[in-house]
Design a protein around this motif. Sequence first.
Motif, mmCIF file in Angstrom:
data_model
loop_
_atom_site.group_PDB
_atom_site.id
_atom_site.type_symbol
_atom_site.label_atom_id
_atom_site.label_comp_id
_atom_site.label_asym_id
_atom_site.label_seq_id
_atom_site.Cartn_x
_atom_site.Cartn_y
_atom_site.Cartn_z
ATOM 1 N N ASP A 163 0.829 -1.200 0.000
ATOM 2 C CA ASP A 163 0.000 0.000 0.000
ATOM 3 C C ASP A 163 0.867 1.255 0.000
ATOM 4 O O ASP A 163 1.745 1.419 0.850
ATOM 5 N N VAL A 164 0.620 2.126 -0.966
ATOM 6 C CA VAL A 164 1.418 3.341 -1.141
ATOM 7 C C VAL A 164 1.427 4.202 0.111
ATOM 8 O O VAL A 164 2.462 4.762 0.493
ATOM 9 N N ASN A 165 0.283 4.311 0.777
ATOM 10 C CA ASN A 165 0.150 5.222 1.913
ATOM 11 C C ASN A 165 0.476 4.573 3.257
ATOM 12 O O ASN A 165 0.452 5.247 4.282
ATOM 13 N N ALA A 166 0.780 3.273 3.257
ATOM 14 C CA ALA A 166 1.054 2.594 4.521
ATOM 15 C C ALA A 166 2.412 1.916 4.538
ATOM 16 O O ALA A 166 2.773 1.298 5.535
ATOM 17 N N ALA A 167 3.180 2.033 3.458
ATOM 18 C CA ALA A 167 4.454 1.317 3.372
ATOM 19 C C ALA A 167 5.501 1.867 4.326
ATOM 20 O O ALA A 167 6.350 1.123 4.816
ATOM 21 N N VAL B 78 6.291 13.348 -6.846
ATOM 22 C CA VAL B 78 7.258 13.315 -5.750
ATOM 23 C C VAL B 78 8.640 13.664 -6.294
ATOM 24 O O VAL B 78 9.084 13.071 -7.287
ATOM 25 N N PRO B 79 9.342 14.620 -5.685
ATOM 26 C CA PRO B 79 10.674 14.992 -6.166
ATOM 27 C C PRO B 79 11.618 13.787 -6.225
ATOM 28 O O PRO B 79 11.741 13.036 -5.257
ATOM 29 N N GLY B 80 12.238 13.602 -7.365
ATOM 30 C CA GLY B 80 13.203 12.520 -7.521
ATOM 31 C C GLY B 80 12.648 11.246 -8.107
ATOM 32 O O GLY B 80 13.407 10.401 -8.590
ATOM 33 N N MET B 81 11.319 11.068 -8.082
ATOM 34 C CA MET B 81 10.733 9.847 -8.630
ATOM 35 C C MET B 81 10.828 9.864 -10.150
ATOM 36 O O MET B 81 10.506 10.862 -10.792
ATOM 37 N N LYS B 82 11.247 8.741 -10.736
ATOM 38 C CA LYS B 82 11.351 8.629 -12.179
ATOM 39 C C LYS B 82 10.296 7.660 -12.710
ATOM 40 O O LYS B 82 9.953 6.678 -12.052
ATOM 41 N N ALA B 83 9.815 7.956 -13.911
ATOM 42 C CA ALA B 83 8.745 7.147 -14.497
ATOM 43 C C ALA B 83 9.179 5.698 -14.692
ATOM 44 O O ALA B 83 8.387 4.771 -14.479
ATOM 45 N N GLU B 84 10.443 5.492 -15.090
ATOM 46 C CA GLU B 84 10.882 4.123 -15.330
ATOM 47 C C GLU B 84 10.939 3.316 -14.032
ATOM 48 O O GLU B 84 10.710 2.101 -14.040
ATOM 49 N N TRP B 85 11.242 3.969 -12.916
ATOM 50 C CA TRP B 85 11.232 3.257 -11.627
ATOM 51 C C TRP B 85 9.809 2.852 -11.269
ATOM 52 O O TRP B 85 9.559 1.728 -10.842
ATOM 53 N N LEU B 86 8.886 3.818 -11.430
ATOM 54 C CA LEU B 86 7.498 3.534 -11.078
ATOM 55 C C LEU B 86 6.922 2.434 -11.963
ATOM 56 O O LEU B 86 6.197 1.553 -11.475
ATOM 57 N N ASP B 87 7.236 2.471 -13.244
ATOM 58 C CA ASP B 87 6.745 1.424 -14.147
ATOM 59 C C ASP B 87 7.244 0.046 -13.715
ATOM 60 O O ASP B 87 6.525 -0.951 -13.834
ATOM 61 N N ALA B 88 8.460 0.001 -13.206
ATOM 62 C CA ALA B 88 9.062 -1.283 -12.845
ATOM 63 C C ALA B 88 8.435 -1.896 -11.596
ATOM 64 O O ALA B 88 8.470 -3.123 -11.419
ATOM 65 N N ILE B 89 7.857 -1.070 -10.731
ATOM 66 C CA ILE B 89 7.294 -1.589 -9.476
ATOM 67 C C ILE B 89 5.782 -1.415 -9.388
ATOM 68 O O ILE B 89 5.176 -1.743 -8.361
ATOM 69 N N ALA B 90 5.165 -0.912 -10.454
ATOM 70 C CA ALA B 90 3.733 -0.591 -10.410
ATOM 71 C C ALA B 90 2.874 -1.793 -10.053
ATOM 72 O O ALA B 90 1.876 -1.663 -9.329
ATOM 73 N N THR B 91 3.237 -2.973 -10.556
ATOM 74 C CA THR B 91 2.419 -4.161 -10.276
ATOM 75 C C THR B 91 2.514 -4.609 -8.817
ATOM 76 O O THR B 91 1.739 -5.460 -8.383
ATOM 77 N N ARG C 204 7.857 -11.760 -3.747
ATOM 78 C CA ARG C 204 8.990 -11.688 -2.826
ATOM 79 C C ARG C 204 9.396 -10.246 -2.571
ATOM 80 O O ARG C 204 9.785 -9.888 -1.452
ATOM 81 N N ARG C 205 9.303 -9.420 -3.602
ATOM 82 C CA ARG C 205 9.682 -8.019 -3.441
ATOM 83 C C ARG C 205 8.752 -7.306 -2.472
ATOM 84 O O ARG C 205 9.198 -6.504 -1.649
ATOM 85 N N VAL C 206 7.458 -7.603 -2.562
ATOM 86 C CA VAL C 206 6.496 -6.991 -1.639
ATOM 87 C C VAL C 206 6.725 -7.496 -0.224
ATOM 88 O O VAL C 206 6.723 -6.722 0.743
ATOM 89 N N GLN D 243 11.873 2.512 0.817
ATOM 90 C CA GLN D 243 13.298 2.451 0.492
ATOM 91 C C GLN D 243 13.688 1.047 0.045
ATOM 92 O O GLN D 243 14.446 0.877 -0.918
ATOM 93 N N GLN D 244 13.165 0.051 0.730
ATOM 94 C CA GLN D 244 13.472 -1.328 0.370
ATOM 95 C C GLN D 244 12.979 -1.658 -1.038
ATOM 96 O O GLN D 244 13.688 -2.290 -1.829
ATOM 97 N N LEU D 245 11.754 -1.215 -1.354
ATOM 98 C CA LEU D 245 11.185 -1.508 -2.668
ATOM 99 C C LEU D 245 11.898 -0.726 -3.771
ATOM 100 O O LEU D 245 12.245 -1.286 -4.823
ATOM 101 N N LEU D 246 12.137 0.559 -3.533
ATOM 102 C CA LEU D 246 12.781 1.387 -4.553
ATOM 103 C C LEU D 246 14.214 0.948 -4.819
ATOM 104 O O LEU D 246 14.729 1.110 -5.939
ATOM 105 N N ALA D 247 14.849 0.408 -3.800
ATOM 106 C CA ALA D 247 16.242 -0.026 -3.963
ATOM 107 C C ALA D 247 16.371 -1.175 -4.961
ATOM 108 O O ALA D 247 17.478 -1.454 -5.434
ATOM 109 N N THR D 248 15.259 -1.811 -5.301
ATOM 110 C CA THR D 248 15.311 -2.893 -6.289
ATOM 111 C C THR D 248 15.344 -2.356 -7.719
ATOM 112 O O THR D 248 15.632 -3.115 -8.657
#
Length: 301
Positions: free
Chosen positions: A133-137, A216-229, A246-248, A143-148
């Motif tokens: 959940d975006v608002n509860a992570a 959000v400052p610093g967020m890139k579209a390619e990062w979001l596309d990679a973790i959207a699911t 496993r990532r979640v 950080q853990q998810l984005l680091a992937t």
Amino acid sequence: MTATHRQQIRRGARSGARRGASDRTSRGAALVVALVTIAVLASVTAIASSRARQAAAVVDNRRSQVTARAMAESGVLAARSRIEVELRDAGADSARVDRVFDALTSGSGALVQDTLIDGVFATAVVDVSARLDVNAAGAEGWQQLLATVAPPADARRVAAAIESRVHGAALGSSLAYDAGQRQRWQRDSVAATMLGREPTSRALRPFTSLDELLTVPGMKAEWLDAIATDLTVDGDGRVNRRTASRRVLASATGTLVDRPSRLLLISRGWRLGHVLTREIQAVFDVNGTELRLVRWREQDR
């Protein structure tokens, strides 16, 4: 033939010629009037026919919209009813309940699909609890998810910015903004009211769509596309350990559960032969054998 008779004949011929020319002129004028009248009538007929076709198209399009909306809503109701019936039939049999949820969320096709007269609906189910959940992570989970998908330093900065946004929304506008900002918002609201417009709130609020993460400052579209699911804005903070990736699971900071705590029903309705489609996304809390509505969104596709 005397000279007098010849003069009379010549005068008669000239008079006849003049009458013939006058008749031809009259007939020509009448023909022109007739042609103009026909052209005007044809133009009026064409305009009336065009407007009639436009009116018919508007009526037909409106009918398609109403049909698509009714079908999409029917799809939500049919899917909800089917799920509740299957859960009641499973009763206290834990293994059977698990099989019900597995069957609901493992299929790639529609849970329910039907045709009513000239309307069609198809409804799919998404296990919201299998996503983060975006608002509860929290900053740590983000950080853990984005680091992937992003460099560690960038992941840390973006995670902090997301958490700041969510935390500010939780605190409310009275704490998230200073006095000067609140005064400017109040001034703008008064001006909007005087102009007959709806005042626009400047208060921070939780994310309501994944696209908002791009602000959000610093967020890139390619990062979001990679973790959207792996993301959702419809969760309650709980993560289904049986269906989450496993990532979640590695990023989850909330409660882990063994069954979906929330389900998303995505229903699309349309009229046969028409491209217009209405989509309804309905989020339900799973409470025993009942589904309780949490959120409802609609859009044309």
